[in-house]
Design an enzyme around this catalytic site. Structure first.
Site, PDB file in Angstrom:
ATOM      1  N   TYR A  66       0.829  -1.205   0.000  1.00  0.00           N
ATOM      2  CA  TYR A  66       0.000   0.000   0.000  1.00  0.00           C
ATOM      3  C   TYR A  66       0.867   1.260   0.000  1.00  0.00           C
ATOM      4  O   TYR A  66       1.726   1.436   0.866  1.00  0.00           O
ATOM      5  CB  TYR A  66      -0.937   0.026   1.208  1.00  0.00           C
ATOM      6  CG  TYR A  66      -2.000  -1.059   1.210  1.00  0.00           C
ATOM      7  CD1 TYR A  66      -2.301  -1.787   0.056  1.00  0.00           C
ATOM      8  CD2 TYR A  66      -2.701  -1.356   2.359  1.00  0.00           C
ATOM      9  CE1 TYR A  66      -3.273  -2.770   0.065  1.00  0.00           C
ATOM     10  CE2 TYR A  66      -3.683  -2.339   2.379  1.00  0.00           C
ATOM     11  CZ  TYR A  66      -3.955  -3.048   1.224  1.00  0.00           C
ATOM     12  OH  TYR A  66      -4.920  -4.025   1.231  1.00  0.00           O
ATOM     13  N   SER A  68     -14.381  -4.025   0.609  1.00  0.00           N
ATOM     14  CA  SER A  68     -15.201  -3.417  -0.443  1.00  0.00           C
ATOM     15  C   SER A  68     -16.690  -3.685  -0.240  1.00  0.00           C
ATOM     16  O   SER A  68     -17.388  -4.094  -1.175  1.00  0.00           O
ATOM     17  CB  SER A  68     -14.753  -3.898  -1.830  1.00  0.00           C
ATOM     18  OG  SER A  68     -15.197  -3.037  -2.845  1.00  0.00           O
ATOM     19  N   PRO A  69     -17.235  -3.430   0.969  1.00  0.00           N
ATOM     20  CA  PRO A  69     -18.642  -3.743   1.237  1.00  0.00           C
ATOM     21  C   PRO A  69     -19.624  -2.853   0.475  1.00  0.00           C
ATOM     22  O   PRO A  69     -20.798  -3.208   0.358  1.00  0.00           O
ATOM     23  CB  PRO A  69     -18.769  -3.524   2.745  1.00  0.00           C
ATOM     24  CG  PRO A  69     -17.726  -2.496   3.053  1.00  0.00           C
ATOM     25  CD  PRO A  69     -16.577  -2.853   2.154  1.00  0.00           C
ATOM     26  N   GLY A 118     -16.810  -0.760  -4.088  1.00  0.00           N
ATOM     27  CA  GLY A 118     -15.963   0.253  -4.692  1.00  0.00           C
ATOM     28  C   GLY A 118     -16.680   1.575  -4.930  1.00  0.00           C
ATOM     29  O   GLY A 118     -16.344   2.310  -5.854  1.00  0.00           O
ATOM     30  N   GLY A 119     -17.677   1.868  -4.113  1.00  0.00           N
ATOM     31  CA  GLY A 119     -18.445   3.106  -4.252  1.00  0.00           C
ATOM     32  C   GLY A 119     -19.753   2.938  -4.993  1.00  0.00           C
ATOM     33  O   GLY A 119     -20.606   3.830  -4.966  1.00  0.00           O
ATOM     34  N   LEU A 120     -19.926   1.796  -5.643  1.00  0.00           N
ATOM     35  CA  LEU A 120     -21.121   1.558  -6.443  1.00  0.00           C
ATOM     36  C   LEU A 120     -22.397   1.650  -5.611  1.00  0.00           C
ATOM     37  O   LEU A 120     -23.433   2.123  -6.082  1.00  0.00           O
ATOM     38  CB  LEU A 120     -21.027   0.184  -7.104  1.00  0.00           C
ATOM     39  CG  LEU A 120     -22.098  -0.182  -8.121  1.00  0.00           C
ATOM     40  CD1 LEU A 120     -21.999   0.700  -9.358  1.00  0.00           C
ATOM     41  CD2 LEU A 120     -21.970  -1.651  -8.517  1.00  0.00           C
ATOM     42  N   LEU A 121     -22.322   1.217  -4.350  1.00  0.00           N
ATOM     43  CA  LEU A 121     -23.504   1.158  -3.480  1.00  0.00           C
ATOM     44  C   LEU A 121     -23.558   2.318  -2.488  1.00  0.00           C
ATOM     45  O   LEU A 121     -24.320   2.280  -1.527  1.00  0.00           O
ATOM     46  CB  LEU A 121     -23.508  -0.167  -2.712  1.00  0.00           C
ATOM     47  CG  LEU A 121     -23.396  -1.435  -3.558  1.00  0.00           C
ATOM     48  CD1 LEU A 121     -23.367  -2.666  -2.675  1.00  0.00           C
ATOM     49  CD2 LEU A 121     -24.536  -1.520  -4.557  1.00  0.00           C
ATOM     50  N   GLY A 140     -24.559   5.377  -3.054  1.00  0.00           N
ATOM     51  CA  GLY A 140     -25.648   6.308  -3.304  1.00  0.00           C
ATOM     52  C   GLY A 140     -25.243   7.513  -4.116  1.00  0.00           C
ATOM     53  O   GLY A 140     -26.086   8.381  -4.407  1.00  0.00           O
ATOM     54  N   LYS A 141     -23.987   7.575  -4.527  1.00  0.00           N
ATOM     55  CA  LYS A 141     -23.547   8.767  -5.261  1.00  0.00           C
ATOM     56  C   LYS A 141     -23.792   8.679  -6.763  1.00  0.00           C
ATOM     57  O   LYS A 141     -23.593   9.655  -7.474  1.00  0.00           O
ATOM     58  CB  LYS A 141     -22.069   9.039  -5.001  1.00  0.00           C
ATOM     59  CG  LYS A 141     -21.109   7.951  -5.466  1.00  0.00           C
ATOM     60  CD  LYS A 141     -19.689   8.303  -5.038  1.00  0.00           C
ATOM     61  CE  LYS A 141     -18.690   7.225  -5.407  1.00  0.00           C
ATOM     62  NZ  LYS A 141     -17.333   7.560  -4.922  1.00  0.00           N
TER      63      LYS A 141
END
Length: 367
Positions: free
Chosen positions: A61, A215-216, A219-222, A224-225
């Site tokens: 990282y 990644s719950p 990756g940002g898909l869920l 709301g944005k």
């Protein structure tokens, strides 16, 4: 009240949410969304204040900066004994050296020593293979991790991003030879990606590993944005960035997003909170790894633990996100088995209440 649970078949007590520090640092592979040490510290401190104790990093990282920053933050906060520190190794630290990557004894031993120096500590609580390298014999990996446990350089061993058969082979070999067991397997898991359910959940439950899910929110898909409009996709994020185009959102993913949006509205919660709650309460999940770019996100994510998803709402989410099981996995479902294996009979593993949960707390957990 914060609740802590044993990770896998071990005595290690961890919080329901773990802090992922892949964005601590501004160098190397993850520099595009990295945070400076000054920006990382309030995120780290808010996580501790919320009761979190499981912190995840890796030598890969931000080219080692994540470990260096994390080590300094832990030292300044004086919480080395309180936190459960996790690091990982597999990925290359020197592309010119064939033994500076992979899961062989030479690299893993050197990687542990380097991580200890960067973290400023003399032991790592939980040490994982970062991913399967496809060629190192599993027996060598298990013996190497056992040696590191016996030497005191790590307390527990685990795996990340490996095939289920490999994890099962490693655990079975460790058990057969009295070696340090694998207490967890770290995997991506969300309503947008339930692939691990075909093999890993039952494997983890049977062989004593806790799943640490990353990644719950997909990756940002869920989060709301993102919204679907007449003009196309709207929202601010990787998927709508014209300079860094990401994957398109599939019709099946929109189905999940819309169901999640409806459930979140009904519960008066954010979509991210419901998504995290769903993962945290799935079978075999020991802890959910969350990332954050602000302290406020940490506070919001911990809010995912103080409510229950009603049965009808969970059913909506499960149906919208149901993976398409091919053969032979479709043959292992309750529907198929009740139709072919034991038609007309009610046959189960154990009756309800056979193994009630043990909870040593002032109040019973809500989840």
């Amino acid at each position: 009240m914060n609740h802590y649970y044993l990770l896998g078949r071990s005595g290690l007590r961890v919080s329901r949410l773990a802090l992922g520090t892949m964005n601590f640092g501004v160098d190397g592979f993850h520099a595009a969304y990295g945070k400076t040490e000054a920006e990382s510290e309030p995120i780290f401190r808010r996580y501790l204040e919320a009761g979190g104790n499981l912190i995840d990093t890796a030598d890969f990282y931000t080219a080692g900066e994540s470990e260096k920053i994390l080590g300094r933050l832990i030292d300044r906060a004086g919480v080395r004994e309180r936190v459960v520190l996790t690091s990982k190794a597999t990925n290359t630290v020197d592309p010119t050296d064939p033994n500076a990557s992979g899961n062989g004894r030479k690299h893993v031993t050197r990687a542990v020593e380097a991580s200890l120096r960067r973290l400023g500590t003399d032991y790592i609580d939980l040490y994982l293979l970062h991913t399967w390298d496809r060629i190192t014999p599993v027996e060598e990996v298990v013996h190497t991790l056992d040696d590191l446990v016996r030497s005191g350089k790590i307390r527990y061993a685990g795996l990340s991003d490996v095939p289920a058969w490999y994890a099962a082979r490693a655990q079975s070999y460790a058990e057969a030879h009295g070696l340090a067991p694998m207490i967890n397997v770290q995997l991506p898991y969300s309503l947008a990606g339930r692939d691990i359910e075909t093999e890993f959940v039952a494997m983890a439950q049977t062989l004593g590993m806790g799943i640490t899910a990353f990644s719950p929110i997909g990756g940002g898909l869920l989060s709301g944005k993102y919204r679907r409009t007449n003009e196309g996709l709207s929202g601010t994020g990787r998927l709508t960035n014209p300079d860094a185009p990401g994957r398109e959102i599939s019709p099946s993913a929109w189905k999940v997003i819309e169901a999640l949006e409806g459930v979140a509205a009904d519960l008066g919660r954010s979509m991210a909170q419901v998504a995290i709650n769903w993962v945290a309460t799935q079978p075999a999940v020991g802890s959910v790894i969350i990332g954050a770019s602000t302290p406020e996100q940490i506070a919001s994510n911990f809010g995912a633990l103080d409510f229950e998803i009603p049965a009808d709402a969970r059913r909506r989410l499960d149906e919208a996100s149901a993976p398409n099981l091919g053969l032979p996995y479709a043959m292992f479902t309750p529907q198929y088995q009740s139709w072919v294996v034991s038609p007309g009979l009610g046959i189960g593993d154990k009756p309800t209440g056979y193994a009630p949960p043990v909870f040593n707390g002032v109040t019973s957990p809500t989840m």
